[in-house]
Design a protein around this motif. Structure first.
Motif, PDB file in Angstrom:
ATOM      1  N   ALA A 137      58.072  -2.779  55.464  1.00  0.00           N
ATOM      2  CA  ALA A 137      58.808  -1.902  54.557  1.00  0.00           C
ATOM      3  C   ALA A 137      60.274  -2.302  54.449  1.00  0.00           C
ATOM      4  O   ALA A 137      60.903  -2.111  53.412  1.00  0.00           O
ATOM      5  CB  ALA A 137      58.693  -0.451  55.020  1.00  0.00           C
ATOM      6  N   ALA A 138      60.842  -2.871  55.494  1.00  0.00           N
ATOM      7  CA  ALA A 138      62.251  -3.259  55.501  1.00  0.00           C
ATOM      8  C   ALA A 138      62.474  -4.722  55.126  1.00  0.00           C
ATOM      9  O   ALA A 138      63.615  -5.152  54.996  1.00  0.00           O
ATOM     10  CB  ALA A 138      62.849  -2.988  56.879  1.00  0.00           C
ATOM     11  N   GLN A 139      61.426  -5.504  54.924  1.00  0.00           N
ATOM     12  CA  GLN A 139      61.559  -6.929  54.635  1.00  0.00           C
ATOM     13  C   GLN A 139      62.400  -7.243  53.383  1.00  0.00           C
ATOM     14  O   GLN A 139      63.149  -8.219  53.398  1.00  0.00           O
ATOM     15  CB  GLN A 139      60.181  -7.581  54.501  1.00  0.00           C
ATOM     16  N   PRO A 173      68.885 -10.040  55.284  1.00  0.00           N
ATOM     17  CA  PRO A 173      69.125  -9.874  56.707  1.00  0.00           C
ATOM     18  C   PRO A 173      69.701  -8.503  57.073  1.00  0.00           C
ATOM     19  O   PRO A 173      69.941  -8.236  58.243  1.00  0.00           O
ATOM     20  CB  PRO A 173      70.120 -10.980  57.037  1.00  0.00           C
ATOM     21  N   ASP A 174      69.958  -7.637  56.080  1.00  0.00           N
ATOM     22  CA  ASP A 174      70.432  -6.289  56.400  1.00  0.00           C
ATOM     23  C   ASP A 174      69.351  -5.523  57.153  1.00  0.00           C
ATOM     24  O   ASP A 174      68.166  -5.752  56.954  1.00  0.00           O
ATOM     25  CB  ASP A 174      70.792  -5.516  55.135  1.00  0.00           C
ATOM     26  N   VAL A 175      69.791  -4.621  58.006  1.00  0.00           N
ATOM     27  CA  VAL A 175      68.867  -3.789  58.765  1.00  0.00           C
ATOM     28  C   VAL A 175      68.890  -2.390  58.182  1.00  0.00           C
ATOM     29  O   VAL A 175      69.946  -1.766  58.066  1.00  0.00           O
ATOM     30  CB  VAL A 175      69.264  -3.752  60.263  1.00  0.00           C
ATOM     31  N   LYS A 176      67.734  -1.899  57.759  1.00  0.00           N
ATOM     32  CA  LYS A 176      67.603  -0.555  57.202  1.00  0.00           C
ATOM     33  C   LYS A 176      66.697   0.266  58.115  1.00  0.00           C
ATOM     34  O   LYS A 176      65.623  -0.192  58.504  1.00  0.00           O
ATOM     35  CB  LYS A 176      66.970  -0.585  55.801  1.00  0.00           C
TER      36      LYS A 176
END
Length: 92
Positions: A68-70, A74-77
């Motif tokens: 889901a976060a891919q 490179p940001d982290v959610k």
């Protein structure tokens, strides 16, 4: 990937800075293809990040877990589910 139907919008008064400008939708998981047109669906309810701009009642594809976060790398959610497609039709 799972099928789900949007049933509402989630509004936050405070959120993590990484969630700025996020649109969160409340979706109900389609638990059986035979019940895809039934309202309500009767499946689990999940809050998901809306990547597609879907509306209430839309049938959507839902990615859960790390996938889901891919799209944000490179940001982290800090999310566990995201809506990745609006489905016009399902044929089996």
């Amino acid at each position: 990937m799972k099928l789900a139907r949007t049933i509402g919008t989630v509004t936050l008064s405070r959120s993590h800075p990484a969630m700025k400008a996020a649109r969160l939708r409340c979706v109900e998981i389609v638990d059986s293809v035979q019940r895809i047109e039934t309202q309500p669906l009767g499946g689990d309810t999940v809050v998901a990040w809306d990547l597609c701009g879907c509306g209430d009642g839309d049938l959507v594809a839902l990615a859960e877990g790390p996938e889901a976060a891919q799209p944000f790398r490179p940001d982290v959610k800090p999310l566990d589910a995201s809506i990745v497609a609006i489905l016009d039709e399902v044929d089996l």
